[in-house]
Design an enzyme around this catalytic site. Sequence first.
Site, short mmCIF file in Angstrom:
data_model
loop_
_atom_site.label_atom_id
_atom_site.label_comp_id
_atom_site.label_asym_id
_atom_site.label_seq_id
_atom_site.Cartn_x
_atom_site.Cartn_y
_atom_site.Cartn_z
N CYS A 118 -7.32 1.15 10.25
CA CYS A 118 -6.16 2.20 9.68
C CYS A 118 -6.78 2.56 8.39
CB CYS A 118 -5.10 1.39 9.32
SG CYS A 118 -3.71 2.09 8.48
N HIS A 119 -6.53 3.79 8.04
CA HIS A 119 -6.78 4.34 6.66
C HIS A 119 -6.44 3.51 5.44
CE1 HIS A 119 -8.54 8.06 4.90
NE2 HIS A 119 -8.36 7.29 3.94
N THR A 120 -5.58 2.58 5.80
CA THR A 120 -5.19 1.86 4.54
C THR A 120 -6.06 0.80 4.07
OG1 THR A 120 -2.78 2.28 4.96
CG2 THR A 120 -3.12 0.30 3.46
N HIS A 142 -4.92 -5.01 9.51
CA HIS A 142 -3.68 -5.41 9.61
C HIS A 142 -3.08 -4.62 10.93
CE1 HIS A 142 -4.14 -1.30 7.68
NE2 HIS A 142 -2.72 -1.12 8.05
N GLU A 143 -3.88 -4.45 11.82
CA GLU A 143 -3.48 -3.67 13.08
C GLU A 143 -3.97 -4.42 14.39
OE1 GLU A 143 -2.99 0.91 13.06
OE2 GLU A 143 -4.83 0.61 14.03
N CYS A 174 12.40 -11.82 8.22
CA CYS A 174 12.87 -13.43 8.28
C CYS A 174 14.54 -13.36 8.95
CB CYS A 174 12.81 -13.96 6.81
SG CYS A 174 14.19 -13.43 5.59
N CYS A 178 16.98 -12.85 4.35
CA CYS A 178 16.91 -12.27 3.05
C CYS A 178 17.92 -11.34 2.70
CB CYS A 178 15.33 -11.76 2.68
SG CYS A 178 14.91 -10.35 3.56
N CYS A 191 16.67 -8.14 4.89
CA CYS A 191 16.64 -8.06 6.18
C CYS A 191 18.21 -8.24 6.50
CB CYS A 191 16.36 -9.55 6.76
SG CYS A 191 14.56 -9.67 7.00
N CYS A 196 11.51 -6.66 4.70
CA CYS A 196 11.83 -8.20 4.36
C CYS A 196 11.05 -8.56 2.95
CB CYS A 196 11.32 -8.97 5.46
SG CYS A 196 11.31 -10.54 5.50
N ARG A 219 6.66 -11.26 0.71
CA ARG A 219 6.27 -9.98 0.19
C ARG A 219 5.30 -10.36 -1.20
NH1 ARG A 219 3.40 -6.83 -1.22
NH2 ARG A 219 3.27 -4.74 -1.13
N CYS A 279 0.63 -1.08 13.44
CA CYS A 279 0.48 -0.15 12.24
C CYS A 279 0.65 0.99 12.69
CB CYS A 279 -0.64 -0.23 11.20
SG CYS A 279 -0.22 0.83 9.67
N ARG A 303 -8.42 6.65 16.33
CA ARG A 303 -8.60 4.90 15.95
C ARG A 303 -9.85 4.42 16.53
NH1 ARG A 303 -5.48 5.19 11.82
NH2 ARG A 303 -3.67 3.83 11.64
P1 NAD Z 1 -6.84 9.17 8.82
O1 NAD Z 1 -7.70 9.19 8.03
O2 NAD Z 1 -6.98 8.80 10.46
O3 NAD Z 1 -6.07 10.63 9.02
C1 NAD Z 1 -6.03 11.51 7.90
C2 NAD Z 1 -5.85 12.90 8.25
O4 NAD Z 1 -5.46 13.70 6.98
C3 NAD Z 1 -7.18 13.41 8.64
O5 NAD Z 1 -6.86 14.07 9.94
C4 NAD Z 1 -7.56 14.32 7.57
O6 NAD Z 1 -8.33 15.49 7.96
C5 NAD Z 1 -6.23 14.69 7.19
N1 NAD Z 1 -6.27 15.42 5.76
C6 NAD Z 1 -6.96 15.05 4.76
N2 NAD Z 1 -6.47 15.85 3.59
C7 NAD Z 1 -5.76 16.91 3.96
C8 NAD Z 1 -5.30 17.94 3.29
N3 NAD Z 1 -5.59 18.13 2.24
N4 NAD Z 1 -4.26 18.53 4.05
C9 NAD Z 1 -3.87 18.34 5.40
N5 NAD Z 1 -4.85 17.29 6.19
C10 NAD Z 1 -5.60 16.44 5.26
O7 NAD Z 1 -5.54 8.25 8.35
P2 NAD Z 1 -4.30 7.45 8.96
O8 NAD Z 1 -4.84 6.27 9.38
O9 NAD Z 1 -3.62 8.30 10.00
O10 NAD Z 1 -3.42 7.36 7.69
C11 NAD Z 1 -2.71 8.09 6.90
C12 NAD Z 1 -2.06 7.95 5.77
O11 NAD Z 1 -1.07 6.98 6.00
C13 NAD Z 1 -3.08 6.97 4.68
O12 NAD Z 1 -2.84 7.13 3.33
C14 NAD Z 1 -2.76 5.46 5.00
O13 NAD Z 1 -2.58 4.61 3.99
C15 NAD Z 1 -1.02 5.81 5.28
N6 NAD Z 1 -0.45 4.83 6.08
C16 NAD Z 1 0.79 4.41 5.47
C17 NAD Z 1 1.67 3.54 6.39
C18 NAD Z 1 3.02 3.52 5.70
O14 NAD Z 1 3.54 2.53 6.35
N7 NAD Z 1 3.71 3.94 4.92
C19 NAD Z 1 1.37 2.99 7.58
C20 NAD Z 1 -0.01 3.47 7.92
C21 NAD Z 1 -0.90 4.37 7.30
N1 AHE Z 2 -0.64 -2.09 -2.23
C1 AHE Z 2 -0.38 -0.76 -1.77
C2 AHE Z 2 0.95 -0.49 -1.19
C3 AHE Z 2 0.07 0.34 0.00
C4 AHE Z 2 1.41 0.68 0.93
O1 AHE Z 2 2.51 1.54 0.61
N2 AHE Z 2 1.49 0.00 2.07
C5 AHE Z 2 2.60 0.51 3.09
C6 AHE Z 2 1.95 -0.06 4.47
S1 AHE Z 2 0.44 1.10 4.65
C7 AHE Z 2 0.09 0.62 6.26
O2 AHE Z 2 -1.23 0.99 6.68
C8 AHE Z 2 3.85 -0.54 3.04
O3 AHE Z 2 4.29 -0.90 4.03
N3 AHE Z 2 4.40 -0.47 1.84
C9 AHE Z 2 5.56 -1.23 1.75
C10 AHE Z 2 5.04 -2.63 1.04
O4 AHE Z 2 5.89 -3.30 1.08
O5 AHE Z 2 3.81 -2.83 0.89
C11 AHE Z 2 -0.24 -0.20 -3.15
O6 AHE Z 2 -0.59 0.77 -3.30
O7 AHE Z 2 -0.07 -1.01 -4.10
ZN ZN Z 3 -2.09 0.68 8.61
#
Ligand code: NAD
Ligand code: AHE
Ligand code: ZN
Length: 370
Positions: free
Chosen positions: A41-43, A63-64, A93, A96, A99, A107, A111, A170, A365
């Site tokens: 994942c991008h994260t 994490h996936e 859990c 908490c 939850c 949760c 964490r 994820c 992916r």
């Molecule tokens: P990815 O790299 O597969 O996809 C990102 C996409 O964004 C690409 O297609 C890229 O071309 C596009 N992009 C980049 N800059 C751009 C712009 N300025 N305008 C429009 N499009 C643009 O990434 P991913 O795995 O899909 O993850 C995306 C984001 O979500 C990451 O920041 C990741 O950390 C985050 N994420 C968050 C959670 C959550 O729970 N909140 C879960 C998973 C991933």
């Molecule tokens: N450690 C990061 C936090 C990043 C973040 O926001 N993570 C998401 C999941 S990304 C999965 O690809 C999330 O679930 N956040 C809630 C949590 O509890 O972490 C930072 O920036 O400090």
């Molecule tokens: Zn992820």
Amino acid sequence: MLKSRAAVAFAPNEPLRIVEVDVAPPKAGEVLIRIVATGVCHTDAYTLSGADSEGVFPCILGHEGGGIVEAVGPNVTTVKVGDHVIPLYTAECGECKFCKSNKTNLCSSVRATQGRGLMPDGTTRFSYQGQPIYHYMGCSTFSEYTVVPEVSVAVIPRSAALEKVCLLGCGVTTGIGAVLNTAKVEAGSTVAIFGLGGIGLAAIIGAKMAKAARIIAVDINPDKFETARQLGATDFVNPKEYDRPIQDVIIEMTDGGVDYSFECVGNVNLMRAALECCHKGWGESCIIGVAPAGAEISTRPFQLVTGRVWRGSAFGGVKGRTELPGFVAKAQSGEIPLDTFITHNMPLEEINEAFDLMHLGKSIRTVIHF
Ligand code: NAD
Ligand code: AHE
Ligand code: ZN
């Protein structure tokens, strides 16, 4: 101690190194999992880049994943050897304050230690040449064997293909869940999705499931539009083709703005655009993308005063132990087309290539097989 092949991040911005690490047996309330497959994942790339305030090195990212329970520690009651499982970075859990609130999936049970790369007792189960290796997001799926807390394990049916449903750990769940659980998009809505990686494409599936009337797909990489179209996007916007703010373009296309928008990139300027392309009076924007430590979002408060709502979503608001089996069932029935996401498959030894493909925009992916 068990020997395990793992891709270790020894330092930020360095390629992962495949080494044999030692894995200590699970302690009370912990589960040892043999990982069968994991997505990237991008994260993972974000943390490897050094931009994550919780990034600790050396660590085992990932994490996936999907795997099979190999052993359980004392007092584990809800998971047994042989169970097929998806490790969760958002535990559940059930006890908490979070939850019990029924307002969030965040949760709190494990964490705090999870964010420091540790198991709940404050130690690590991984080591290399006698030195501790940190865990990551409570999962560390880039290792053949990993240890996670019992509360961080979703048991799924054995009939599900782990090398596909690992993506529900994820990206796919996050995108769909953000639309259905967090934003609760209604039928007939107009939706804009910024970023068409694994998360954004899954958000398109969610919008389609919600019967959105119009789904506007936004990306600076036009190669992403065809998959977005297959999944149900109706309009395609490449911000590079315009010399004015992309929010203005979308407002014009939609007679005043969208009902819902989702930021799936992690870019604070885009987060602003995603908020500001929302319709006055009711438009809601959901941040999913993860921005670097220290980054801040901004907009004119007037944007909120005039009825727009800014919110965020982690793991799609999904309570993993309870809800992931339902996502797996939808994947098995074809309602969630996981194959569309899997652009590459490769062995652990080639994992750095998976990061390269992601950075080049050539993959959705990559699934790593052990
Ligand atoms: P990815 O790299 O597969 O996809 C990102 C996409 O964004 C690409 O297609 C890229 O071309 C596009 N992009 C980049 N800059 C751009 C712009 N300025 N305008 C429009 N499009 C643009 O990434 P991913 O795995 O899909 O993850 C995306 C984001 O979500 C990451 O920041 C990741 O950390 C985050 N994420 C968050 C959670 C959550 O729970 N909140 C879960 C998973 C991933
Ligand atoms: N450690 C990061 C936090 C990043 C973040 O926001 N993570 C998401 C999941 S990304 C999965 O690809 C999330 O679930 N956040 C809630 C949590 O509890 O972490 C930072 O920036 O400090
Ligand atoms: Zn992820």
